[in-house]
Design a protein around this motif. Structure first.
Motif, PDB file in Angstrom:
ATOM      1  N   ALA A   1       0.503   6.470   3.382  1.00  0.00           N
ATOM      2  CA  ALA A   1      -0.477   6.778   4.422  1.00  0.00           C
ATOM      3  C   ALA A   1      -1.422   5.603   4.664  1.00  0.00           C
ATOM      4  O   ALA A   1      -1.735   5.261   5.807  1.00  0.00           O
ATOM      5  N   MET A   2      -1.870   4.982   3.571  1.00  0.00           N
ATOM      6  CA  MET A   2      -2.797   3.854   3.699  1.00  0.00           C
ATOM      7  C   MET A   2      -2.106   2.706   4.443  1.00  0.00           C
ATOM      8  O   MET A   2      -2.707   2.019   5.259  1.00  0.00           O
TER       9      MET A   2
ATOM     10  N   LEU B   1       0.834  -1.204   0.000  1.00  0.00           N
ATOM     11  CA  LEU B   1       0.000   0.000   0.000  1.00  0.00           C
ATOM     12  C   LEU B   1       0.869   1.254   0.000  1.00  0.00           C
ATOM     13  O   LEU B   1       1.969   1.242   0.551  1.00  0.00           O
ATOM     14  N   PRO B   2       0.366   2.358  -0.583  1.00  0.00           N
ATOM     15  CA  PRO B   2       1.133   3.606  -0.502  1.00  0.00           C
ATOM     16  C   PRO B   2       1.150   4.130   0.939  1.00  0.00           C
ATOM     17  O   PRO B   2       0.245   3.823   1.726  1.00  0.00           O
TER      18      PRO B   2
ATOM     19  N   ALA C   1      -9.284   0.990   0.743  1.00  0.00           N
ATOM     20  CA  ALA C   1      -8.051   0.475   0.138  1.00  0.00           C
ATOM     21  C   ALA C   1      -7.887  -1.022   0.441  1.00  0.00           C
ATOM     22  O   ALA C   1      -7.466  -1.797  -0.419  1.00  0.00           O
TER      23      ALA C   1
ATOM     24  N   ALA D   1     -10.047  -3.120  -1.815  1.00  0.00           N
ATOM     25  CA  ALA D   1      -9.433  -3.229  -3.141  1.00  0.00           C
ATOM     26  C   ALA D   1      -8.268  -4.215  -3.114  1.00  0.00           C
ATOM     27  O   ALA D   1      -8.095  -5.030  -4.028  1.00  0.00           O
ATOM     28  N   LEU D   2      -7.487  -4.154  -2.040  1.00  0.00           N
ATOM     29  CA  LEU D   2      -6.329  -5.050  -1.894  1.00  0.00           C
ATOM     30  C   LEU D   2      -6.781  -6.509  -1.867  1.00  0.00           C
ATOM     31  O   LEU D   2      -6.161  -7.380  -2.507  1.00  0.00           O
TER      32      LEU D   2
END
Lengths: 377, 377
Positions: A64-65, A61-62, A160, A163-164
């Motif tokens: 912040a997420m 994940l990017p 997120a 989606a993951l």
């Protein structure tokens, strides 16, 4: 009874369940009753298999997420330093792997690890978002993500993670991945509908709620994902529609049994074990299953309970909570919940035996179902 | 220039783009400049193809989730009666279909309808959830879903729509469906990260924000899904990784151009067209692209703007808003945004020509990119 796994096996991160333990994944010891420590070992073994994949997914994940997710999963403190917090019991991934093993052996179990991670991610989406909606401030003995990072960030982290979860399945070349993704997505919709009903039932007057409604809600909120976990395991084992449906039914019924017991604990549970004050659900005027069952009896105790539920509980009113608990018990709510839980477990076992007639192969799944519902006994 | 489609063709719900119009999906008229009404016809044609699939997907939701979704999509009033509200311009599904047509012809376009619906669903997940996070009360000239149904229900409806989007792809037997689902899920994560950055940039002091940060944020928030839409179309046309990446780049750059123009409109747009008061973004002290560009010039006008942004705007202070608009313009924020938009469009066209060198085949995509960025001119 021999230990389920050796200490070394449990600690090994790469091949955590080798040799005999691996073979016994789907098997209960047929020499005696299932014991909690065997299930605990199975869960620990699940964590050892699932955690590296889960961790890799979260790390993808990017910034912040990732940080919010790692906090929520107990891997980081709020300031981003490493933590070894409680990430939950891994019941759902264990069900995926046990179902795969029961119907397809160790190879299916290994193939289903990604699906197990996806199910665990979806479970945590519901926790992140439900905590926001219900304004719950504590989860697994830590402040909930929204209290630390804010509502916006908790909603986004949940989005997120969903989606993951579905990306994991979309990238899985296994032939079961597509049907598994479709089933998991359907389950998300059912979970949303269940949470919607729950919120609305809690908003309404107690008299307006029927037992059928709360049972349907509990099935959507709790049973659906346990059923889906088992169904995904079956899909990865190459099972046909009948067996997949039977495994789904097993998980759903076991989930309902779990919810019934959980609701009993929410009223009569020992605060030292639950981490909540005694009768917390009654103080919150929660329309849990034993409460609605009691209210629907038309007895004198039901009328007393309805009157108590008619006004909010004053903070610290332990006497009022004790009176409510007694009213639920006198109206038969406690007995009903326990009998209903036993009945649901019987149905779960029946569903399971349709797909997995060999008791030895069904052992892992039974062990997990017993484990989640045993807490109340 | 001949009409893009006849009235009858536009109205037909089953075969909305037959004959010549079908063949021209991917083509611009090469006799003159692209015209808005051609793009509008393409968008209307997209709606005609996509709406039945979208409607069927929404209808598959359980009761409460369906009602919130149908309200959000303008198909129902709050009381559940049928409505013919604005469901948005369908830019993203049009990009999916145009990209598929550009690289794979009409057959690819037909195959990509489900992916177009999935992209539109994901777009609406972000609208539903962003409106909750940003506390926006109006969307497409109607009250936002959370103001009608409550925050909880809007969050749940968004969660359910994300699941629905990925289920559509999971159930699609087309060989591109798996890679498309993975890409769409990745895009959701990027959208979440973009919204996170946006929220945090808006919270911080204007001086702490760099132009690079707001450009990256705009790419994640707006460019990512337009790029993903084009990439999905390319995948359904059987394109290789290079062409898929080029289409993604085309959509991203066009998305940035759109955002730049949208930000210009947010300051200097005509209230009769925008539906918002003049300079609404300035009154809200929004750190839009022209504002951040102006602030970063180090000019006297930038200092004035920073001072104005240092205190909240008093309601109805049209003079203060006009002063801020003038400061952005004097610092060069407006000119920069327009030049940058033109530059991004040039990059978009360059990316597109890598994958689709035939200008005729690229026509539909160019038409859509021109359409979304033209509003400001």
């Amino acid at each position: 009874m021999a230990e389920f796994m050796t200490e070394t096996e449990l600690r090994s991160p790469v091949v955590p369940c080798p040799g005999t333990a691996e073979e016994r994944w789907g098997r209960a010891d047929d020499a005696g009753p299932l014991e909690g420590h065997e299930a605990a070992a199975l869960l620990e073994c699940t964590r050892a298999v699932v955690d590296p994949e889960l961790h890799a997914a979260l790390e993808s994940l990017p910034g912040a997420m990732r940080r919010i997710a790692l906090y929520h999963f107990g891997r980081q403190h709020a300031d981003g330093t490493p933590a070894t917090g409680d990430a939950g019991k891994a019941i759902r991934p264990a069900l995926v792997l046990a179902a795969a093993a029961a119907l397809g052996g160790p190879a299916a179990r290994t193939a289903a690890v990604r699906a197990a991670v996806a199910v665990e991610l979806v479970h945590n989406v519901t926790l992140l978002h439900d905590d926001v909606m219900d304004r719950d401030t504590s989860r697994r003995h830590r402040p909930t993500a929204w209290t630390v990072f804010g509502v916006t960030d908790a909603i986004l982290a949940g989005d997120a993670l969903q989606a993951l979860a579905l990306r994991l399945l979309a990238e899985d070349p296994h032939p079961a991945a597509g049907p598994a993704a479709a089933r998991l997505a359907d389950c998300v919709v059912e979970l949303c509908a269940g949470q919607y009903t729950d919120t609305n039932l809690e908003r309404g007057a107690p008299e307006g709620v029927t037992l059928a409604e709360v049972l349907a809600m509990a099935e959507a909120r709790t049973g659906a994902l346990l059923g889906c976990a088992c169904a995904l395991g079956a899909l990865y084992a190459g099972a046909g529609p009948g067996d997949v449906a039977a495994l789904d039914g097993f998980g759903r019924q076991a989930g309902l049994a779990f919810q019934l017991i959980d609701d009993v604990i929410g009223i009569w549970g020992d605060p030292r074990h639950t981490g909540k004050p005694a009768g917390a659900d009654l103080a919150a005027r929660k329309k849990s299953l034993p409460v609605v069952a009691a209210l629907s009896t038309g007895t004198e105790a039901a009328a007393e309970l309805a009157e108590l539920y008619g006004t909010p509980c004053v903070a610290g009113d332990t006497e009022g909570v004790a009176l409510a608990a007694l009213a639920v018990e006198r109206a038969g709510g406690r007995d009903w919940a326990q009998a209903e839980a036993a009945d649901r477990m019987a149905r779960a076992v029946q569903e399971l035996s349709r797909a997995v007639p060999d008791p030895e192969a069904a052992g892992g799944l039974l062990m997990l179902a017993e484990f989640v519902t045993r807490r109340g006994s």
